[in-house]
Design a protein around this motif. Structure first.
Motif, PDB file in Angstrom:
ATOM      1  N   ALA A   1       0.928  -1.043   0.012  1.00  0.00           N
ATOM      2  CA  ALA A   1      -0.098  -0.043  -0.063  1.00  0.00           C
ATOM      3  C   ALA A   1       0.842   1.429  -0.093  1.00  0.00           C
ATOM      4  CB  ALA A   1      -0.807  -0.051   1.202  1.00  0.00           C
ATOM      5  N   GLY A   2       2.123   1.105   0.383  1.00  0.00           N
ATOM      6  CA  GLY A   2       3.020   2.408   0.403  1.00  0.00           C
ATOM      7  C   GLY A   2       4.049   2.272  -0.658  1.00  0.00           C
ATOM      8  N   ASN A  19       2.448  10.861   3.086  1.00  0.00           N
ATOM      9  CA  ASN A  19       2.408   9.744   1.859  1.00  0.00           C
ATOM     10  C   ASN A  19       1.068   9.367   1.465  1.00  0.00           C
ATOM     11  OD1 ASN A  19       1.392   7.703   3.321  1.00  0.00           O
ATOM     12  ND2 ASN A  19       3.452   6.821   3.829  1.00  0.00           N
ATOM     13  N   ASN A  20       0.933   9.097   0.253  1.00  0.00           N
ATOM     14  CA  ASN A  20      -0.352   8.697  -0.431  1.00  0.00           C
ATOM     15  C   ASN A  20      -1.107   7.693   0.269  1.00  0.00           C
ATOM     16  OD1 ASN A  20       0.412  10.691  -2.156  1.00  0.00           O
ATOM     17  ND2 ASN A  20       1.277   9.172  -3.563  1.00  0.00           N
ATOM     18  N   THR A  21      -0.626   7.025   1.154  1.00  0.00           N
ATOM     19  CA  THR A  21      -1.679   6.135   2.012  1.00  0.00           C
ATOM     20  C   THR A  21      -2.440   6.854   3.169  1.00  0.00           C
ATOM     21  OG1 THR A  21       0.104   5.473   3.941  1.00  0.00           O
ATOM     22  CG2 THR A  21       0.207   4.238   1.792  1.00  0.00           C
ATOM     23  N   ASP A  63      -5.087   5.864  -4.497  1.00  0.00           N
ATOM     24  CA  ASP A  63      -3.981   5.698  -4.513  1.00  0.00           C
ATOM     25  C   ASP A  63      -3.777   5.036  -2.972  1.00  0.00           C
ATOM     26  OD1 ASP A  63      -3.085   6.372  -6.841  1.00  0.00           O
ATOM     27  OD2 ASP A  63      -2.434   8.409  -6.328  1.00  0.00           O
ATOM     28  N   GLY A  64      -2.943   4.030  -2.809  1.00  0.00           N
ATOM     29  CA  GLY A  64      -2.898   3.580  -1.567  1.00  0.00           C
ATOM     30  C   GLY A  64      -3.801   2.284  -1.328  1.00  0.00           C
ATOM     31  N   ASP A 117      -3.972  -5.254   1.512  1.00  0.00           N
ATOM     32  CA  ASP A 117      -3.094  -4.347   2.586  1.00  0.00           C
ATOM     33  C   ASP A 117      -2.255  -5.219   3.431  1.00  0.00           C
ATOM     34  OD1 ASP A 117      -1.905  -2.616   3.845  1.00  0.00           O
ATOM     35  OD2 ASP A 117      -3.708  -1.308   4.550  1.00  0.00           O
TER      36      ASP A 117
END
Length: 354
Positions: free
Chosen positions: A28-29, A72-74, A194-195, A228
């Motif tokens: 996920a990251g 971050n995008n998560t 995203d994520g 995830d």
């Protein structure tokens, strides 16, 4: 390793001189997170640095470049020192190395072990005149270490590793390992977020009748869930969790928010060895793939600092709403995932252990 597994980790080399750290693959990251010595300050663990995969002291690396705090995008805000540094994909000095990768020395207690983000998405810096920085996966492609933005992953199965050699975590960048899964002809499309772009429709969950009087349906209605690997558990609607409770004799601990399993019932479940099968597809109708999990895949342990003594638990969580529906690391033990970020498609298959 870990305080909610055990899990199989990956070995990385960070900085100059290289610091060897053990981390979990994070689908996920996109960043590499390593535990810092300060994360062990005040810990009651006898050997905290080793228990948490080894630590990375940011200031001890001669190649680090200070960066900034990153969102971050998560959507997970990790307190720590974000830097640009040298990253090696394994512990050997002769292994592939990448300069100026984003590395975070984390001090947050949210993550017991470090993380190795394997998404190719860039990280966006919010300060210091940074726009975005390429991450490990995309840098491997741009430096011609790999032919494509594809990876193949099985997170490993600790309980099988006692008798099976290839039960360790397997991560292949640029391709995948055909020997690690049973093939199928279903391609999944990326989701829009995203994520959480690796999403599947769970059309049914069933328990077989092995050792029980009858089989059972465990999902009242189909749902959309994200894959995830940072979360150990499977997050389902409360109604589904209630069905799991009745079918498998689980008991919810309100204090810990966990399904704890005492030794007596653990021995009974080992003897009965039920299999839970997830049917997953691109949508609520059409083709599906079956992913089976026997009880051993659910047989996990939680330890300090979550509980004082190591305790068995069943990795199932009650989701508050549909945004929390997740198939976590326990589920991913039994799967092989092939993600293609150029075509924005992925495949999910039953893992193979022979």
């Amino acid at each position: 390793e870990g305080n909610d597994g055990p899990w199989w980790s990956l070995l990385l080399r960070i900085g100059t001189p290289g610091h060897n750290v053990r981390v979990l693959a994070n689908i996920a990251g996109q960043e590499t997170w390593a535990v810092t010595p300060s994360d062990c300050s005040g810990s009651d663990l006898d050997n905290c640095p080793d228990e948490q995969g080894g630590t990375f002291e940011v200031n001890s690396s001669s190649t680090w470049v200070p960066s900034a705090t990153i969102w971050n995008n998560t959507g997970i805000y990790a307190l720590g020192d974000y830097i640009s540094d040298l990253l090696g994909i394994n512990a050997a000095d002769t292994g592939p190395s990448l300069n100026h990768t984003v590395v975070a020395g984390i001090t947050t207690k949210k993550f017991y072990l470090g993380q190795f983000g394997i998404s190719p998405r860039p990280t966006n810096f919010t300060v210091m005149n940074h726009n975005s920085t390429a991450l490990t996966f995309s840098m491997l492609k741009s430096n011609n270490f790999i032919p494509s933005l594809t990876y193949g992953l099985n997170v490993g199965s600790f309980h099988r590793s006692k008798t099976i050699k290839n039960a360790l975590c397997s991560l292949v960048f640029g391709s995948y390992d055909r020997s690690r899964f049973f093939p199928n002809d279903l391609d999944f499309s990326f989701g829009p977020d995203d994520g959480r772009e690796l999403t599947v429709a769970i059309t049914s969950i069933t328990k077989d009748s092995q050792g029980f009087t009858q089989s059972a349906d465990l999902l009242p209605t189909p749902i959309i869930a994200a894959l995830d690997s940072t979360r150990p558990s499977i997050w389902l609607p409360t109604e589904a969790c209630d069905l799991f409770e009745r079918a498998l004799g689980l008991q919810w601990n309100e204090t810990l928010n966990l399904y704890l399993v005492n030794e007596t019932w653990h021995e009974a479940l080992l003897r009965l060895n039920p299999t839970v099968t997830f049917e997953v597809g691109n949508s609520y109708s059409g083709k599906t793939v079956s992913i089976g999990m026997n009880y051993a895949a659910f047989d996990l342990e939680v330890s300090s600092p979550i509980v004082e003594r190591r305790t068995r638990y069943f990795p199932l969580k009650r989701a508050a709403n549909s945004t929390q529906y997740t198939l976590g690391r326990a589920f991913l033990q039994e799967t092989y995932l092939i993600a293609n970020y150029e075509n924005r498609t992925f495949k999910l298959a039953q893992a193979r252990w022979d």
